[in-house]
Design an enzyme around this catalytic site. Structure first.
Site, mmCIF file in Angstrom:
data_model
loop_
_atom_site.group_PDB
_atom_site.id
_atom_site.type_symbol
_atom_site.label_atom_id
_atom_site.label_comp_id
_atom_site.label_asym_id
_atom_site.label_seq_id
_atom_site.Cartn_x
_atom_site.Cartn_y
_atom_site.Cartn_z
ATOM 1 N N CYS A 117 9.516 11.851 76.077
ATOM 2 C CA CYS A 117 9.206 11.002 77.440
ATOM 3 C C CYS A 117 9.515 11.992 78.471
ATOM 4 O O CYS A 117 10.528 12.559 78.543
ATOM 5 C CB CYS A 117 10.257 9.829 77.338
ATOM 6 S SG CYS A 117 10.353 8.669 78.877
ATOM 7 N N THR B 69 1.881 10.588 80.124
ATOM 8 C CA THR B 69 2.818 9.576 79.538
ATOM 9 C C THR B 69 2.718 9.888 78.200
ATOM 10 O O THR B 69 2.026 10.630 77.590
ATOM 11 C CB THR B 69 2.061 8.010 79.683
ATOM 12 O OG1 THR B 69 2.860 7.142 78.929
ATOM 13 C CG2 THR B 69 0.619 7.998 79.609
#
Length: 229
Positions: free
Chosen positions: A196, A83
């Site tokens: 991302c 992440t």
């Protein structure tokens, strides 16, 4: 080969991308029937996202640190957080285990520096763009980091959370994100960080006129370098 520890679930699309890329990388580098030695714990994305929105970062850190300890106990030699946004608590997670954490911002910054860049753009969730926990760590490597104007943040968040985390890849969204990359280029960015994992499903180097630095791809490559050293 060392065992790679993964804290995933943020989102499961991201975790799947990490797992697939790690195994493809080992197959390419080693050959034969070789595959990556991994241990993964997957958290509930809805739970940690709700805590993030409430700014309950100690609770987020407790969940991810617990997951990291489980990965360590299962035999991992080092750790990845799958992440970008939740690297907000990377230091707390690293402090909860005795194995090294391979910090995503350090990996990406090293890749940008290897291309002799001194200025890069950053695209990610609204939280990651509006807070400095990630961009500051990239900047610590001597890079100037540009983020899109705040008026574009909601659009990027919608593309990530309403489309990409559900596996929806739309051409209209790709064009919108590429326009943002062009704006960052105009602002002085010599390259752009796709901050991302899900953005890598949408934008590729062929779509942009400046170097694109896909966080997950770079994170995986660095993990394989370490695991296979």
């Amino acid at each position: 080969m060392q065992t790679i520890g993964l804290v995933g679930g943020m989102s499961w699309e991201s975790s799947a991308a990490y797992y697939e890329a790690l195994n493809q990388g080992v197959e390419e580098r080693v050959g034969g029937l070789s595959s990556a030695k991994t241990v993964m714990t997957s958290v509930d994305f809805a739970e940690v996202t709700a805590l993030q929105e409430q700014e309950r970062w100690d609770d987020v850190a407790e969940i991810l640190a617990g997951a990291a300890r489980g990965v360590e106990a299962a035999g991992a030699d080092f750790l990845l957080l799958c992440t970008t946004t939740f690297h907000r608590v990377a230091d707390q997670v690293a402090g909860a285990v005795d194995i090294p954490l391979l910090h995503l911002a350090d990996v990406v910054a090293d890749a940008c520096k290897a291309e002799r860049l001194d200025s890069v753009g950053f695209l990610g969730t609204t939280f990651a763009m509006s807070r400095s926990f990630f961009t500051d760590r990239v900047a610590d490597h001597g890079l100037t980091v540009h983020v899109p104007d705040e008026k574009h943040h909601e659009m990027l968040n919608r593309v990530i959370y309403d489309e990409l985390v559900h596996g929806k890849v739309l051409d209209t969204s790709r064009r919108a994100v590429v326009e943002l990359i062009d704006e960052l280029w105009d602002a002085g960015a010599g390259g752009v960080i796709l901050g991302c994992t899900e953005l890598e499903l949408l934008v590729h180097q062929a779509d942009a006129d400046i170097p694109v630095f896909p966080c997950t791809t770079l994170h995986v490559a660095a993990a394989l370098d370490r695991a296979l050293a």
